[in-house]
Design a protein around this motif. Structure first.
Motif, PDB file in Angstrom:
ATOM      1  N   PRO A   1     -31.102  50.504   0.576  1.00 51.84           N
ATOM      2  CA  PRO A   1     -30.767  51.586  -0.362  1.00 51.84           C
ATOM      3  C   PRO A   1     -30.197  52.798   0.365  1.00 51.84           C
ATOM      4  O   PRO A   1     -30.693  53.198   1.421  1.00 51.84           O
ATOM      5  N   GLY A   2     -29.137  53.356  -0.192  1.00 46.41           N
ATOM      6  CA  GLY A   2     -28.543  54.553   0.386  1.00 46.41           C
ATOM      7  C   GLY A   2     -27.558  54.291   1.507  1.00 46.41           C
ATOM      8  O   GLY A   2     -26.990  55.241   2.052  1.00 46.41           O
ATOM      9  N   VAL A   3     -27.343  53.034   1.889  1.00 45.89           N
ATOM     10  CA  VAL A   3     -26.428  52.704   2.981  1.00 45.89           C
ATOM     11  C   VAL A   3     -25.083  52.291   2.396  1.00 45.89           C
ATOM     12  O   VAL A   3     -25.012  51.409   1.546  1.00 45.89           O
ATOM     13  N   ASP A   4     -24.023  52.935   2.854  1.00 46.27           N
ATOM     14  CA  ASP A   4     -22.668  52.621   2.397  1.00 46.27           C
ATOM     15  C   ASP A   4     -22.032  51.664   3.398  1.00 46.27           C
ATOM     16  O   ASP A   4     -21.592  52.074   4.484  1.00 46.27           O
ATOM     17  N   ILE A   5     -21.998  50.371   3.066  1.00 47.64           N
ATOM     18  CA  ILE A   5     -21.483  49.356   3.985  1.00 47.64           C
ATOM     19  C   ILE A   5     -20.004  49.587   4.267  1.00 47.64           C
ATOM     20  O   ILE A   5     -19.538  49.407   5.400  1.00 47.64           O
ATOM     21  N   ALA A   6     -19.232  49.996   3.245  1.00 48.13           N
ATOM     22  CA  ALA A   6     -17.798  50.254   3.437  1.00 48.13           C
ATOM     23  C   ALA A   6     -17.579  51.394   4.437  1.00 48.13           C
ATOM     24  O   ALA A   6     -16.698  51.318   5.304  1.00 48.13           O
TER      25      ALA A   6
ATOM     26  N   HIS B   1     -15.737  51.238   8.134  1.00 49.61           N
ATOM     27  CA  HIS B   1     -14.682  52.184   8.507  1.00 49.61           C
ATOM     28  C   HIS B   1     -15.017  52.871   9.823  1.00 49.61           C
ATOM     29  O   HIS B   1     -14.152  53.073  10.691  1.00 49.61           O
ATOM     30  N   HIS B   2     -16.286  53.237  10.012  1.00 55.05           N
ATOM     31  CA  HIS B   2     -16.705  53.898  11.249  1.00 55.05           C
ATOM     32  C   HIS B   2     -16.564  52.948  12.442  1.00 55.05           C
ATOM     33  O   HIS B   2     -16.152  53.366  13.530  1.00 55.05           O
ATOM     34  N   VAL B   3     -16.891  51.662  12.237  1.00 55.08           N
ATOM     35  CA  VAL B   3     -16.767  50.674  13.313  1.00 55.08           C
ATOM     36  C   VAL B   3     -15.315  50.552  13.751  1.00 55.08           C
ATOM     37  O   VAL B   3     -15.000  50.499  14.947  1.00 55.08           O
ATOM     38  N   VAL B   4     -14.401  50.498  12.778  1.00 51.97           N
ATOM     39  CA  VAL B   4     -12.980  50.321  13.077  1.00 51.97           C
ATOM     40  C   VAL B   4     -12.401  51.559  13.755  1.00 51.97           C
ATOM     41  O   VAL B   4     -11.580  51.460  14.677  1.00 51.97           O
ATOM     42  N   THR B   5     -12.813  52.744  13.319  1.00 55.49           N
ATOM     43  CA  THR B   5     -12.234  53.991  13.845  1.00 55.49           C
ATOM     44  C   THR B   5     -12.936  54.495  15.104  1.00 55.49           C
ATOM     45  O   THR B   5     -12.383  55.312  15.819  1.00 55.49           O
ATOM     46  N   HIS B   6     -14.152  53.989  15.380  1.00 53.08           N
ATOM     47  CA  HIS B   6     -14.887  54.412  16.587  1.00 53.08           C
ATOM     48  C   HIS B   6     -15.414  53.178  17.321  1.00 53.08           C
ATOM     49  O   HIS B   6     -16.630  52.944  17.373  1.00 53.08           O
ATOM     50  N   PRO B   7     -14.522  52.355  17.888  1.00 52.27           N
ATOM     51  CA  PRO B   7     -14.951  51.092  18.496  1.00 52.27           C
ATOM     52  C   PRO B   7     -15.893  51.277  19.689  1.00 52.27           C
ATOM     53  O   PRO B   7     -16.837  50.500  19.858  1.00 52.27           O
ATOM     54  N   LEU B   8     -15.668  52.291  20.515  1.00 51.64           N
ATOM     55  CA  LEU B   8     -16.533  52.492  21.688  1.00 51.64           C
ATOM     56  C   LEU B   8     -17.942  52.899  21.262  1.00 51.64           C
ATOM     57  O   LEU B   8     -18.938  52.432  21.848  1.00 51.64           O
TER      58      LEU B   8
ATOM     59  N   ILE C   1     -19.683  49.752  20.106  1.00 56.82           N
ATOM     60  CA  ILE C   1     -20.134  48.902  21.218  1.00 56.82           C
ATOM     61  C   ILE C   1     -21.404  49.475  21.844  1.00 56.82           C
ATOM     62  O   ILE C   1     -22.353  48.742  22.147  1.00 56.82           O
ATOM     63  N   LYS C   2     -21.447  50.792  22.026  1.00 59.03           N
ATOM     64  CA  LYS C   2     -22.633  51.433  22.580  1.00 59.03           C
ATOM     65  C   LYS C   2     -23.841  51.226  21.673  1.00 59.03           C
ATOM     66  O   LYS C   2     -24.933  50.853  22.136  1.00 59.03           O
ATOM     67  N   ALA C   3     -23.652  51.434  20.360  1.00 59.20           N
ATOM     68  CA  ALA C   3     -24.744  51.252  19.402  1.00 59.20           C
ATOM     69  C   ALA C   3     -25.211  49.803  19.377  1.00 59.20           C
ATOM     70  O   ALA C   3     -26.418  49.520  19.281  1.00 59.20           O
ATOM     71  N   MET C   4     -24.267  48.861  19.488  1.00 61.09           N
ATOM     72  CA  MET C   4     -24.615  47.445  19.464  1.00 61.09           C
ATOM     73  C   MET C   4     -25.467  47.079  20.677  1.00 61.09           C
ATOM     74  O   MET C   4     -26.492  46.387  20.559  1.00 61.09           O
ATOM     75  N   LEU C   5     -25.058  47.551  21.869  1.00 63.36           N
ATOM     76  CA  LEU C   5     -25.813  47.238  23.084  1.00 63.36           C
ATOM     77  C   LEU C   5     -27.203  47.854  23.041  1.00 63.36           C
ATOM     78  O   LEU C   5     -28.194  47.226  23.434  1.00 63.36           O
ATOM     79  N   LEU C   6     -27.286  49.093  22.546  1.00 62.03           N
ATOM     80  CA  LEU C   6     -28.595  49.744  22.443  1.00 62.03           C
ATOM     81  C   LEU C   6     -29.486  49.011  21.447  1.00 62.03           C
ATOM     82  O   LEU C   6     -30.685  48.852  21.666  1.00 62.03           O
ATOM     83  N   THR C   7     -28.892  48.558  20.340  1.00 62.94           N
ATOM     84  CA  THR C   7     -29.666  47.831  19.333  1.00 62.94           C
ATOM     85  C   THR C   7     -30.198  46.520  19.884  1.00 62.94           C
ATOM     86  O   THR C   7     -31.311  46.094  19.570  1.00 62.94           O
TER      87      THR C   7
END
Length: 225
Positions: free
Chosen positions: A150-155, A159-166, A169-175
């Motif tokens: 709830p409250g999460v905008d997947i779209a 958009h954030h993933v596409v416009t901020h790829p680095l 990647i940082k968030a993915m590795l930390l996760t």
């Protein structure tokens, strides 16, 4: 009906992982340990689609590794089985078809024998995956529902993933790796259920040791008499 479905899911998962281990040219104990991860065992006897998806992914990876060791071209029967496996992987969860990229590591001598035939078979595999995946989405589109907390905008997230790829990647590795109790990798060992049930933290470290010993076994060297 629920118990019957769970039993068949468990049987399907067991057979798929067993077939993957049999096919692997190396790392059989590593595959066995990964197949017995607490989260995998929990899912195996559930009503989720995950057991079959995980099993098919393991079988496909093992198949590609096996194909890399062959010294001959695939027979017609083997090609039919391979394309059937490709179609099965393509109709699982949306990220799983990305595994099909591994087909580029199959040697030319195994697929056709010439570079032209190799590209022809790779193109056929891609087309098979596209037809199977898109066809299944069209058949199942009425049952597909948008999912998200709830409250999460997947779209907006996409958009954030596409416009901020680095940053992604940082968030993915930390996760995946940050904090043994919260990282994605640790969830497969120290967390079960909907990650609400936690096992002791030492269990995660112990499992990592088991995997390390399976991947790099210590061989006993006996001195000559």
């Amino acid at each position: 009906a629920l118990y019957t479905a769970r039993i068949f899911n468990l049987v399907a998962y067991t057979l798929l992982i067993y077939a993957a281990i049999r096919l692997l040219p190396f790392g059989k104990w590593v595959a066995a340990i990964v197949g017995l991860l607490p989260m995998h065992i929990l899912l195996a006897a559930s009503m989720s689609a995950d057991p079959v998806s995980i099993g098919l992914a393991a079988l496909f990876i093992a198949t590609v590794l096996k194909l890399r060791t062959l010294e001959r071209a695939l027979s017609t029967k083997e090609l039919i089985l391979l394309f059937g496996l490709i179609a099965a992987v393509a109709v699982t969860k949306l990220p799983f078809p990305l595994l099909l990229v591994m087909l580029i590591f199959v040697p030319i001598k195994v697929l056709g024998g010439t570079r032209a035939k190799w590209w022809l078979w790779i193109g056929g595999a891609t087309l098979t995956a596209a037809i199977a995946g898109i066809g299944w989405l069209l058949l199942a589109r009425r049952g597909l529902v948008s999912y998200g907390p709830p409250g999460v905008d997947i779209a907006a997230q996409l958009h954030h993933v596409v416009t901020h790829p680095l940053a992604f990647i940082k968030a993915m590795l930390l996760t995946m790796f940050w904090h043994i109790g919260d990282g994605f990798v640790s969830m497969y060992v120290v967390s079960i259920g909907y990650v609400e049930t936690r096992l002791p933290i030492w269990f995660g470290y112990a499992y990592a040791i088991f995997v390390a010993f399976a991947a790099f076994p210590v061989r006993t060297i006996s001195s000559a008499a």
